[in-house]
Design a protein around this motif. Structure first.
Motif, PDB file in Angstrom:
ATOM      1  N   THR A   1       2.580   2.408 -58.882  1.00 23.38           N
ATOM      2  CA  THR A   1       3.991   2.697 -58.656  1.00 23.38           C
ATOM      3  C   THR A   1       4.404   2.095 -57.329  1.00 23.38           C
ATOM      4  N   LEU A   2       5.485   1.337 -57.349  1.00 24.88           N
ATOM      5  CA  LEU A   2       6.072   0.775 -56.137  1.00 24.88           C
ATOM      6  C   LEU A   2       7.426   1.438 -55.923  1.00 24.88           C
ATOM      7  N   ARG A   3       7.651   1.951 -54.720  1.00 30.97           N
ATOM      8  CA  ARG A   3       8.892   2.642 -54.387  1.00 30.97           C
ATOM      9  C   ARG A   3       9.614   1.870 -53.292  1.00 30.97           C
ATOM     10  N   ILE A   4      10.930   1.642 -53.465  1.00 27.37           N
ATOM     11  CA  ILE A   4      11.711   0.950 -52.439  1.00 27.37           C
ATOM     12  C   ILE A   4      11.804   1.860 -51.214  1.00 27.37           C
ATOM     13  N   ILE A   5      11.417   1.310 -50.059  1.00 30.38           N
ATOM     14  CA  ILE A   5      11.493   2.079 -48.814  1.00 30.38           C
ATOM     15  C   ILE A   5      12.540   1.526 -47.862  1.00 30.38           C
ATOM     16  N   GLU A   6      12.986   0.287 -48.117  1.00 30.23           N
ATOM     17  CA  GLU A   6      14.009  -0.304 -47.250  1.00 30.23           C
ATOM     18  C   GLU A   6      14.733  -1.416 -47.989  1.00 30.23           C
ATOM     19  N   ARG A   7      16.042  -1.455 -47.785  1.00 32.98           N
ATOM     20  CA  ARG A   7      16.874  -2.537 -48.325  1.00 32.98           C
ATOM     21  C   ARG A   7      17.606  -3.172 -47.153  1.00 32.98           C
TER      22      ARG A   7
ATOM     23  N   SER B   1      12.203   3.089 -57.952  1.00 32.91           N
ATOM     24  CA  SER B   1      10.766   2.921 -58.171  1.00 32.91           C
ATOM     25  C   SER B   1      10.475   2.180 -59.466  1.00 32.91           C
ATOM     26  N   LEU B   2       9.311   1.569 -59.472  1.00 38.51           N
ATOM     27  CA  LEU B   2       8.841   0.777 -60.602  1.00 38.51           C
ATOM     28  C   LEU B   2       7.385   1.129 -60.817  1.00 38.51           C
ATOM     29  N   THR B   3       7.014   1.489 -62.049  1.00 34.05           N
ATOM     30  CA  THR B   3       5.625   1.786 -62.370  1.00 34.05           C
ATOM     31  C   THR B   3       5.146   0.768 -63.394  1.00 34.05           C
ATOM     32  N   LEU B   4       4.046   0.115 -63.067  1.00 33.25           N
ATOM     33  CA  LEU B   4       3.437  -0.882 -63.936  1.00 33.25           C
ATOM     34  C   LEU B   4       2.053  -0.400 -64.353  1.00 33.25           C
ATOM     35  N   THR B   5       1.659  -0.713 -65.569  1.00 31.48           N
ATOM     36  CA  THR B   5       0.277  -0.529 -65.977  1.00 31.48           C
ATOM     37  C   THR B   5      -0.337  -1.920 -65.967  1.00 31.48           C
ATOM     38  N   VAL B   6      -1.214  -2.151 -65.002  1.00 30.12           N
ATOM     39  CA  VAL B   6      -1.833  -3.459 -64.814  1.00 30.12           C
ATOM     40  C   VAL B   6      -3.320  -3.314 -65.068  1.00 30.12           C
ATOM     41  N   GLN B   7      -3.805  -3.979 -66.104  1.00 25.79           N
ATOM     42  CA  GLN B   7      -5.209  -3.920 -66.490  1.00 25.79           C
ATOM     43  C   GLN B   7      -5.707  -2.473 -66.530  1.00 25.79           C
ATOM     44  N   GLY B   8      -4.915  -1.586 -67.153  1.00 25.07           N
ATOM     45  CA  GLY B   8      -5.319  -0.205 -67.338  1.00 25.07           C
ATOM     46  C   GLY B   8      -5.062   0.726 -66.163  1.00 25.07           C
ATOM     47  N   MET B   9      -4.586   0.213 -65.026  1.00 17.83           N
ATOM     48  CA  MET B   9      -4.308   1.046 -63.856  1.00 17.83           C
ATOM     49  C   MET B   9      -2.800   1.178 -63.667  1.00 17.83           C
TER      50      MET B   9
ATOM     51  N   CYS C   1      21.111  -8.350 -48.991  1.00 17.97           N
ATOM     52  CA  CYS C   1      21.062  -9.766 -49.354  1.00 17.97           C
ATOM     53  C   CYS C   1      19.821 -10.508 -48.859  1.00 17.97           C
ATOM     54  N   LYS C   2      18.980  -9.906 -48.035  1.00 17.18           N
ATOM     55  CA  LYS C   2      17.852 -10.637 -47.462  1.00 17.18           C
ATOM     56  C   LYS C   2      16.478 -10.167 -47.914  1.00 17.18           C
ATOM     57  N   CYS C   3      16.265  -8.860 -47.976  1.00 20.97           N
ATOM     58  CA  CYS C   3      14.907  -8.369 -48.188  1.00 20.97           C
ATOM     59  C   CYS C   3      14.909  -6.986 -48.830  1.00 20.97           C
ATOM     60  N   ILE C   4      13.941  -6.760 -49.705  1.00 21.64           N
ATOM     61  CA  ILE C   4      13.711  -5.457 -50.319  1.00 21.64           C
ATOM     62  C   ILE C   4      12.246  -5.131 -50.083  1.00 21.64           C
ATOM     63  N   LYS C   5      11.982  -3.984 -49.448  1.00 25.13           N
ATOM     64  CA  LYS C   5      10.611  -3.598 -49.121  1.00 25.13           C
ATOM     65  C   LYS C   5      10.182  -2.414 -49.978  1.00 25.13           C
ATOM     66  N   PHE C   6       8.959  -2.513 -50.481  1.00 22.62           N
ATOM     67  CA  PHE C   6       8.378  -1.482 -51.339  1.00 22.62           C
ATOM     68  C   PHE C   6       7.099  -0.954 -50.699  1.00 22.62           C
ATOM     69  N   GLU C   7       6.752   0.272 -51.087  1.00 24.17           N
ATOM     70  CA  GLU C   7       5.483   0.847 -50.668  1.00 24.17           C
ATOM     71  C   GLU C   7       4.767   1.323 -51.912  1.00 24.17           C
ATOM     72  N   GLY C   8       3.453   1.109 -51.958  1.00 23.91           N
ATOM     73  CA  GLY C   8       2.663   1.584 -53.082  1.00 23.91           C
ATOM     74  C   GLY C   8       2.599   3.096 -53.070  1.00 23.91           C
ATOM     75  N   ASP C   9       2.819   3.692 -54.212  1.00 20.69           N
ATOM     76  CA  ASP C   9       2.769   5.138 -54.363  1.00 20.69           C
ATOM     77  C   ASP C   9       1.850   5.386 -55.557  1.00 20.69           C
ATOM     78  N   LYS C  10       0.783   6.108 -55.365  1.00 24.89           N
ATOM     79  CA  LYS C  10      -0.212   6.310 -56.427  1.00 24.89           C
ATOM     80  C   LYS C  10      -0.853   4.980 -56.816  1.00 24.89           C
ATOM     81  N   SER C  11      -1.093   4.121 -55.860  1.00 18.33           N
ATOM     82  CA  SER C  11      -1.771   2.861 -56.152  1.00 18.33           C
ATOM     83  C   SER C  11      -3.225   2.995 -55.715  1.00 18.33           C
ATOM     84  N   PRO C  12      -4.124   2.228 -56.340  1.00 21.19           N
ATOM     85  CA  PRO C  12      -5.548   2.348 -56.011  1.00 21.19           C
ATOM     86  C   PRO C  12      -5.865   1.989 -54.549  1.00 21.19           C
ATOM     87  N   ILE C  13      -5.041   1.129 -53.947  1.00 20.10           N
ATOM     88  CA  ILE C  13      -5.216   0.793 -52.536  1.00 20.10           C
ATOM     89  C   ILE C  13      -3.853   0.897 -51.849  1.00 20.10           C
ATOM     90  N   PRO C  14      -3.815   1.309 -50.568  1.00 22.85           N
ATOM     91  CA  PRO C  14      -2.533   1.354 -49.860  1.00 22.85           C
ATOM     92  C   PRO C  14      -1.941  -0.051 -49.744  1.00 22.85           C
TER      93      PRO C  14
END
Length: 141
Positions: free
Chosen positions: A66-72, A55-63, A75-88
């Protein structure tokens, strides 16, 4: 559902090296160390960044976002899902080989926003996906 895609970025490293670095978020310490150097390119929108392997948590313009890896997909793709983000939202990084020493990547964000919100978030999300792709293309892999 709205989707925002970055331009394709060329990276002077192999597809495997790029994937190996990005698939374990602990490897992003290099980004945090270089954030001050990259401020001109990415602006002051990202104030703080913390991470662990998945997981990666960023503070962007005060918000906090958190992005969490849900699938690897090796060598081709890494998928993340917003966790505790203002919008899904979901984010994925696609990595394709150009040759054995060069790859290209594209970042995509898909967000669940209603028509009213879409008008307000379209520009920041498009700018965000482009800045993220720029930042990822500058990492020494």
């Amino acid at each position: 559902m709205a989707q925002y895609e970055s331009n394709v970025k060329h990276v002077p490293y192999s597809q495997e090296r790029v994937y190996d670095k990005l698939s374990d978020l602990n490897n992003l310490a290099a980004i945090r160390e270089r954030m001050d150097e990259m401020r001109e390119k990415i602006g002051d929108k990202i104030q703080d960044m913390t991470f662990d392997r998945d997981s990666l948590t960023l503070t962007v313009q005060g918000m906090n976002v958190t992005l969490r890896i849900i699938e690897r997909e090796p060598c081709k793709c890494i998928k993340f899902e917003g966790d505790k983000s203002p919008i899904p939202l979901n984010l994925w990084i696609q990595i394709l080989p150009v040759n054995e020493n060069e790859a290209k990547m594209k970042v995509t964000i898909r967000a669940e926003v209603n028509m009213f919100m879409k008008a307000m978030v379209a520009k920041p999300l498009q700018e965000g996906v482009e800045k993220l792709a720029d930042m990822l293309s500058m990492i020494p892999y």
